[in-house]
Design a protein around this motif. Structure first.
Motif, PDB file in Angstrom:
ATOM      1  N   ASN A 127       0.833  -1.197   0.000  1.00  0.00           N
ATOM      2  CA  ASN A 127       0.000   0.000   0.000  1.00  0.00           C
ATOM      3  C   ASN A 127       0.875   1.258   0.000  1.00  0.00           C
ATOM      4  O   ASN A 127       0.709   2.145  -0.840  1.00  0.00           O
ATOM      5  N   GLY A 128       1.810   1.322   0.928  1.00  0.00           N
ATOM      6  CA  GLY A 128       2.709   2.471   0.984  1.00  0.00           C
ATOM      7  C   GLY A 128       3.679   2.502  -0.184  1.00  0.00           C
ATOM      8  O   GLY A 128       3.980   3.561  -0.745  1.00  0.00           O
ATOM      9  N   ALA A 129       4.174   1.322  -0.564  1.00  0.00           N
ATOM     10  CA  ALA A 129       5.128   1.259  -1.674  1.00  0.00           C
ATOM     11  C   ALA A 129       4.490   1.752  -2.967  1.00  0.00           C
ATOM     12  O   ALA A 129       5.134   2.462  -3.757  1.00  0.00           O
ATOM     13  N   ASP A 130       3.237   1.404  -3.196  1.00  0.00           N
ATOM     14  CA  ASP A 130       2.552   1.858  -4.409  1.00  0.00           C
ATOM     15  C   ASP A 130       2.402   3.375  -4.432  1.00  0.00           C
ATOM     16  O   ASP A 130       2.594   4.014  -5.474  1.00  0.00           O
ATOM     17  N   ALA A 131       2.081   3.958  -3.282  1.00  0.00           N
ATOM     18  CA  ALA A 131       1.943   5.422  -3.216  1.00  0.00           C
ATOM     19  C   ALA A 131       3.300   6.090  -3.477  1.00  0.00           C
ATOM     20  O   ALA A 131       3.374   7.090  -4.214  1.00  0.00           O
ATOM     21  N   TRP A 132       4.365   5.547  -2.898  1.00  0.00           N
ATOM     22  CA  TRP A 132       5.702   6.110  -3.145  1.00  0.00           C
ATOM     23  C   TRP A 132       6.106   5.929  -4.610  1.00  0.00           C
ATOM     24  O   TRP A 132       6.702   6.814  -5.209  1.00  0.00           O
ATOM     25  N   ARG A 133       5.770   4.782  -5.205  1.00  0.00           N
ATOM     26  CA  ARG A 133       6.109   4.549  -6.617  1.00  0.00           C
ATOM     27  C   ARG A 133       5.443   5.613  -7.494  1.00  0.00           C
ATOM     28  O   ARG A 133       6.074   6.180  -8.391  1.00  0.00           O
ATOM     29  N   ARG A 134       4.166   5.908  -7.246  1.00  0.00           N
ATOM     30  CA  ARG A 134       3.468   6.938  -8.028  1.00  0.00           C
ATOM     31  C   ARG A 134       4.124   8.311  -7.840  1.00  0.00           C
ATOM     32  O   ARG A 134       4.199   9.104  -8.772  1.00  0.00           O
ATOM     33  N   ALA A 135       4.583   8.580  -6.623  1.00  0.00           N
ATOM     34  CA  ALA A 135       5.223   9.876  -6.362  1.00  0.00           C
ATOM     35  C   ALA A 135       6.616   9.957  -6.993  1.00  0.00           C
ATOM     36  O   ALA A 135       7.007  11.003  -7.517  1.00  0.00           O
ATOM     37  N   ASP A 143      16.561  13.635  -8.422  1.00  0.00           N
ATOM     38  CA  ASP A 143      15.493  14.251  -7.634  1.00  0.00           C
ATOM     39  C   ASP A 143      15.028  13.303  -6.527  1.00  0.00           C
ATOM     40  O   ASP A 143      14.752  13.734  -5.413  1.00  0.00           O
ATOM     41  N   ARG A 144      14.925  12.002  -6.838  1.00  0.00           N
ATOM     42  CA  ARG A 144      14.543  11.022  -5.816  1.00  0.00           C
ATOM     43  C   ARG A 144      15.561  11.013  -4.685  1.00  0.00           C
ATOM     44  O   ARG A 144      15.194  11.019  -3.508  1.00  0.00           O
ATOM     45  N   ALA A 145      16.833  10.993  -5.059  1.00  0.00           N
ATOM     46  CA  ALA A 145      17.888  10.974  -4.040  1.00  0.00           C
ATOM     47  C   ALA A 145      17.835  12.235  -3.184  1.00  0.00           C
ATOM     48  O   ALA A 145      17.993  12.168  -1.963  1.00  0.00           O
TER      49      ALA A 145
END
Length: 163
Positions: A127-135, A143-145
């Motif tokens: 659930n959290g991983a999917d939200a972070w993947r979309r972000a 930028d991610r780093a």
């Protein structure tokens, strides 16, 4: 006179330091509320899992089995703390310890192979991983780093958080 900007303005627009602080002060309580609303799967509800358990389980799920000392280093806590957590989660059937074949004095910790428990853990973390993947998907690796470093700096510099 300051110009009103919407939190999350595009990178091309840029934000002043004060605008970024304002946006984050408004956004972080909503993020925290979202985390609190994350439903723990029924299979795991009786286990009294806390955020520290979520971090431990995430490392084991994403990086695979590892030693207590390696987990402790990743979690930035004492090995005895991790050992207690592992023992507790082991009694509840969430984790398993196995002797390291290359060093019989050391044990390796892994998420249980029980399909129902493992599926519940994977779903909880997904659930959290999917939200972070979309972000993160639209961002460049740089930028991610920068975002991850910024969140780490914020967490390391936060005071008055009751701990």
């Amino acid at each position: 006179m300051t110009t009103e900007r919407t939190p999350g303005a595009s990178a091309e627009d840029g934000l002043s330091t004060d605008e970024a602080i304002r946006a984050m002060l408004l956004l972080m309580p909503r993020v925290a509320a979202r985390l609190k609303r994350t439903r723990i799967p029924e299979r795991l509800q009786s286990m009294n899992l806390a955020p520290r358990h979520l971090s431990l389980l995430a490392y084991l799920l994403f990086d695979g089995p590892m030693s207590v000392n390696h987990l402790a280093a990743r979690l930035e806590v004492a090995p005895t703390t991790v050992s207690l957590m592992v023992s507790d989660l082991g009694r509840q059937g969430v984790l398993e310890r196995h002797t390291d074949p290359s060093d019989r004095r050391r044990s390796i910790v892994a998420i249980t192979e029980d399909p129902q428990t493992r599926t519940a853990i994977e779903g909880w973390l997904a659930n959290g991983a999917d939200a972070w993947r979309r972000a993160f998907d639209p961002l460049s690796p740089e930028d991610r780093a920068m975002f991850v470093r910024t969140m780490g700096a914020y967490e390391g510099g936060a005071v008055g958080d009751g701990e």
